[in-house]
Design a protein around this motif. Structure first.
Motif, PDB file in Angstrom:
ATOM      1  N   UNK A 178     -52.947  25.422  57.198  1.00 47.98           N
ATOM      2  CA  UNK A 178     -51.648  25.009  56.697  1.00 47.98           C
ATOM      3  C   UNK A 178     -51.025  23.993  57.614  1.00 47.98           C
ATOM      4  N   UNK A 179     -50.115  23.374  56.786  1.00 48.54           N
ATOM      5  CA  UNK A 179     -49.326  22.441  57.696  1.00 48.54           C
ATOM      6  C   UNK A 179     -50.181  21.387  58.477  1.00 48.54           C
ATOM      7  N   UNK A 180     -50.930  20.324  57.526  1.00 53.38           N
ATOM      8  CA  UNK A 180     -50.691  20.371  55.925  1.00 53.38           C
ATOM      9  C   UNK A 180     -51.820  21.428  55.371  1.00 53.38           C
ATOM     10  N   UNK A 181     -51.775  21.622  54.208  1.00 53.10           N
ATOM     11  CA  UNK A 181     -52.655  22.508  53.609  1.00 53.10           C
ATOM     12  C   UNK A 181     -54.001  21.866  53.428  1.00 53.10           C
ATOM     13  N   UNK A 182     -54.979  22.487  53.691  1.00 57.76           N
ATOM     14  CA  UNK A 182     -56.240  21.782  53.606  1.00 57.76           C
ATOM     15  C   UNK A 182     -57.266  22.959  53.356  1.00 57.76           C
ATOM     16  N   UNK A 183     -58.036  22.648  52.480  1.00 61.51           N
ATOM     17  CA  UNK A 183     -59.021  23.727  51.995  1.00 61.51           C
ATOM     18  C   UNK A 183     -60.424  23.059  52.713  1.00 61.51           C
ATOM     19  N   UNK A 184     -60.816  23.665  53.812  1.00 65.28           N
ATOM     20  CA  UNK A 184     -62.163  23.355  54.536  1.00 65.28           C
ATOM     21  C   UNK A 184     -63.353  23.967  54.348  1.00 65.28           C
ATOM     22  N   UNK A 185     -64.469  22.969  54.351  1.00 66.67           N
ATOM     23  CA  UNK A 185     -65.924  23.668  54.117  1.00 66.67           C
ATOM     24  C   UNK A 185     -66.677  23.081  55.050  1.00 66.67           C
ATOM     25  N   UNK A 221     -49.389  16.707  37.384  1.00 65.78           N
ATOM     26  CA  UNK A 221     -50.874  17.188  37.105  1.00 65.78           C
ATOM     27  C   UNK A 221     -51.436  18.123  36.334  1.00 65.78           C
ATOM     28  N   UNK A 222     -52.302  18.680  35.676  1.00 69.10           N
ATOM     29  CA  UNK A 222     -52.682  19.749  34.988  1.00 69.10           C
ATOM     30  C   UNK A 222     -53.378  20.555  35.827  1.00 69.10           C
ATOM     31  N   UNK A 223     -53.935  20.192  37.292  1.00 66.70           N
ATOM     32  CA  UNK A 223     -54.849  20.804  38.047  1.00 66.70           C
ATOM     33  C   UNK A 223     -53.948  22.132  38.520  1.00 66.70           C
ATOM     34  N   UNK A 224     -54.479  23.087  38.836  1.00 73.33           N
ATOM     35  CA  UNK A 224     -53.761  24.409  39.170  1.00 73.33           C
ATOM     36  C   UNK A 224     -54.261  24.330  40.795  1.00 73.33           C
ATOM     37  N   UNK A 225     -53.126  24.706  41.673  1.00 69.44           N
ATOM     38  CA  UNK A 225     -53.279  24.899  43.166  1.00 69.44           C
ATOM     39  C   UNK A 225     -54.260  23.719  43.733  1.00 69.44           C
ATOM     40  N   UNK A 226     -53.859  22.364  43.037  1.00 71.46           N
ATOM     41  CA  UNK A 226     -54.189  21.031  43.452  1.00 71.46           C
ATOM     42  C   UNK A 226     -54.034  20.762  45.008  1.00 71.46           C
ATOM     43  N   UNK A 227     -52.733  21.342  45.462  1.00 71.12           N
ATOM     44  CA  UNK A 227     -52.623  21.061  46.792  1.00 71.12           C
ATOM     45  C   UNK A 227     -52.618  22.073  47.722  1.00 71.12           C
ATOM     46  N   UNK A 228     -53.576  22.839  47.393  1.00 73.47           N
ATOM     47  CA  UNK A 228     -54.160  24.151  48.075  1.00 73.47           C
ATOM     48  C   UNK A 228     -53.088  25.089  48.911  1.00 73.47           C
ATOM     49  N   UNK A 229     -51.798  25.208  48.150  1.00 71.40           N
ATOM     50  CA  UNK A 229     -50.785  26.095  48.757  1.00 71.40           C
ATOM     51  C   UNK A 229     -51.360  27.536  48.955  1.00 71.40           C
ATOM     52  N   UNK A 230     -52.345  27.897  47.892  1.00 76.47           N
ATOM     53  CA  UNK A 230     -52.570  29.426  48.194  1.00 76.47           C
ATOM     54  C   UNK A 230     -54.101  29.278  48.144  1.00 76.47           C
ATOM     55  N   UNK A 231     -54.622  30.335  48.965  1.00 83.52           N
ATOM     56  CA  UNK A 231     -55.920  30.587  48.985  1.00 83.52           C
ATOM     57  C   UNK A 231     -56.580  30.738  47.560  1.00 83.52           C
ATOM     58  N   UNK A 232     -57.579  30.101  47.089  1.00 83.36           N
ATOM     59  CA  UNK A 232     -58.152  30.137  45.946  1.00 83.36           C
ATOM     60  C   UNK A 232     -58.576  31.432  45.389  1.00 83.36           C
ATOM     61  N   UNK A 233     -58.111  32.081  44.255  1.00 84.58           N
ATOM     62  CA  UNK A 233     -58.390  33.478  43.894  1.00 84.58           C
ATOM     63  C   UNK A 233     -59.879  33.562  42.915  1.00 84.58           C
ATOM     64  N   UNK A 234     -60.238  32.327  42.885  1.00 79.73           N
ATOM     65  CA  UNK A 234     -61.395  32.328  41.976  1.00 79.73           C
ATOM     66  C   UNK A 234     -61.433  33.135  40.774  1.00 79.73           C
ATOM     67  N   UNK A 235     -60.098  32.802  40.040  1.00 74.90           N
ATOM     68  CA  UNK A 235     -60.132  33.506  38.786  1.00 74.90           C
ATOM     69  C   UNK A 235     -59.110  32.555  37.887  1.00 74.90           C
TER      70      UNK A 235
END
Length: 453
Positions: free
Chosen positions: A284-291, A252-266
């Motif tokens: 984490x465990x599993x990685x989830x970006x939540x809103x 997949x060409x998506x960067x950080x698609x699994x949210x292993x890192x906190x998005x840096x917005x750059x």
């Protein structure tokens, strides 16, 4: 003999005391920075070149003729006073005495090898339209440029609006001034020149340049030139612990698609957009970006987006794994795919809502002819007849797959079912009983949206 020595010592002591008293009075008079006081200091200490220079500065605009005479006196008393030489040169140039002005500036450069004399000579030859001499002194100035070299870069751009020539002429080899040059080129709206200069900055391999290079990536993407930003991003990934972005049929060409890192917005990472009434966090465990949506957010907004590379005329499937809590069907939260060049909508998922432990949203599209990048956006649009969404959304993964859409599996239109406001409120109250988006500890509890730029 002894008496003579004693008398001599007393005379020397008295002379020293008198000189110190004269100097103290002169200094006190000059410190008031008034013409009369400075003139008194000049009479008391006629050999001190600082006082005529100070007085010349006071009357420079009111009496240029006397100021010129005072400056001539100052440099006669102190030939190493580069500032007075420069002031004298400006007065000579204003009087159209160009040879004397050039001579005074040369004397300033001989007396002081720092930035100001070289910068003054570069300005002089710029005004004289003498390009060869301009570049000679501009190059010298560039090697010792102060914190802000923008005026020198702007002057160089007026002489030759060519980034490669400026880099060559000024011999820009220091990361600090290279970064300023890149920022200057962005103000000139020349993506090609920005990318070229940024590549040289990247080659310098200075960690101090990372922030500037990330800003360049953002600027190029905003200018709809992500193809110029991609090599810079891939050259930076080792510094920021990301994998290079590649366009292949197996990944997949998506960067950080699994949210292993906190998005840096750059760059090509997720850009989180601050929205009033919405907060975010990373598990984490599993990685989830939540809103978390408070119910007081605006009626429509984009929550996050990313530019992703694709191959023209190839079919793709966007797949999003997620969970929700308290968010009812027809929420208006959906993923949108647009052409990075034109902004044309390529596809949209259905509204995100899953109260059964997890869900998957998919949408298919074919990259347009000539397209090299698409924009992936998570957005919210309040649906007619509904209240604002309230609840939690957890994103587990976002990926693009180069494959054909399977009939019956993907809805390219993203049509949403609609419900009455009363039914929606009831379902929201029932859904709010479950609040866990993902198992495992919270790694980042700070509001990521609030800290995004």
């Amino acid at each position: 003999m002894k008496k003579a020595i004693t008398a001599g010592c007393l005379i020397a002591l008295m002379a020293g005391i008198a000189w110190n008293l004269l100097f103290a009075v002169a200094d006190l008079s000059a410190r008031r920075n008034q013409p009369d006081g400075i003139r008194l200091a000049m009479r008391l200490m006629p050999a001190n070149g600082a006082y005529p220079a100070q007085l010349a500065d006071q009357i420079y605009a009111m009496d240029p003729t006397e100021a010129k005479s005072l400056l001539q006196r100052a440099v006669k008393l102190n030939r190493y006073d580069a500032s007075s030489w420069i002031q004298l040169a400006l007065l000579c140039e204003a009087a159209d005495d160009l040879p004397q002005a050039e001579e005074a500036l040369s004397r300033a450069a001989d007396a002081d090898s720092t930035f100001l004399p070289s910068w003054s000579l570069a300005n002089f030859y710029f005004r004289r339209q003498n390009a060869d001499r301009f570049w000679y002194w501009a190059q010298k100035a560039a090697q010792m440029a102060p914190d802000d070299a923008t005026p020198l870069l702007r002057l160089s751009w007026y002489v030759s609006p060519s980034a490669p020539e400026i880099e060559s002429r000024l011999q820009l080899k220091r990361p600090a001034i290279d970064a300023q040059f890149v920022n200057f080129l962005m103000s000139q709206d020349d993506p090609g020149a920005v990318a070229s200069a940024a590549s040289h900055l990247l080659a310098g391999n200075s960690k101090d340049s990372t922030g500037t290079l990330l800003e360049v990536c953002d600027w190029l993407i905003a200018q709809k030139r992500p193809e110029l930003a991609l090599p810079l991003w891939n050259g930076l990934v080792s510094r920021i612990s990301y994998a290079p972005v590649q366009v292949t049929s197996v990944s997949s060409p998506v960067t950080n698609g699994g949210f292993a890192n906190a998005p840096i917005s750059h760059g090509f990472d997720w850009h989180l957009i601050p929205v009033e009434g919405v907060s975010s966090f990373l598990n984490v465990n599993p990685n989830v970006l939540g809103f978390e949506f408070s119910g007081d957010e605006p009626d429509s907004f984009t929550l996050m987006n990313q530019a992703a590379p694709v191959e023209a005329r190839k079919p793709y499937v966007l797949t999003v794994d997620y969970t929700t809590s308290g968010i009812i069907p027809g929420s208006g939260i959906a993923w949108l795919v647009t052409d990075a060049r034109t902004g044309a909508v390529l596809t949209r998922t259905s509204s995100l809502s899953s109260e059964q432990g997890g869900g998957t949203a998919s949408a298919c599209f074919t990259a347009p002819d000539g397209a090299a990048f698409v924009n992936l956006s998570l957005l919210y649009q309040r649906q007619p007849g509904t209240v604002r969404v309230e609840g939690k959304l957890g994103l587990k993964g976002v990926r693009l797959s180069a494959q054909d859409c399977r009939d019956g599996k993907i809805s390219p239109t993203g049509d949403d079912s609609r419900r009455s406001e009363t039914t929606l409120k009831k379902q929201r109250m029932e859904g709010s009983r479950s609040s866990n988006l993902a198992d495992g500890p919270i790694e980042t509890s700070v509001d990521l949206l609030a800290h995004s730029s």
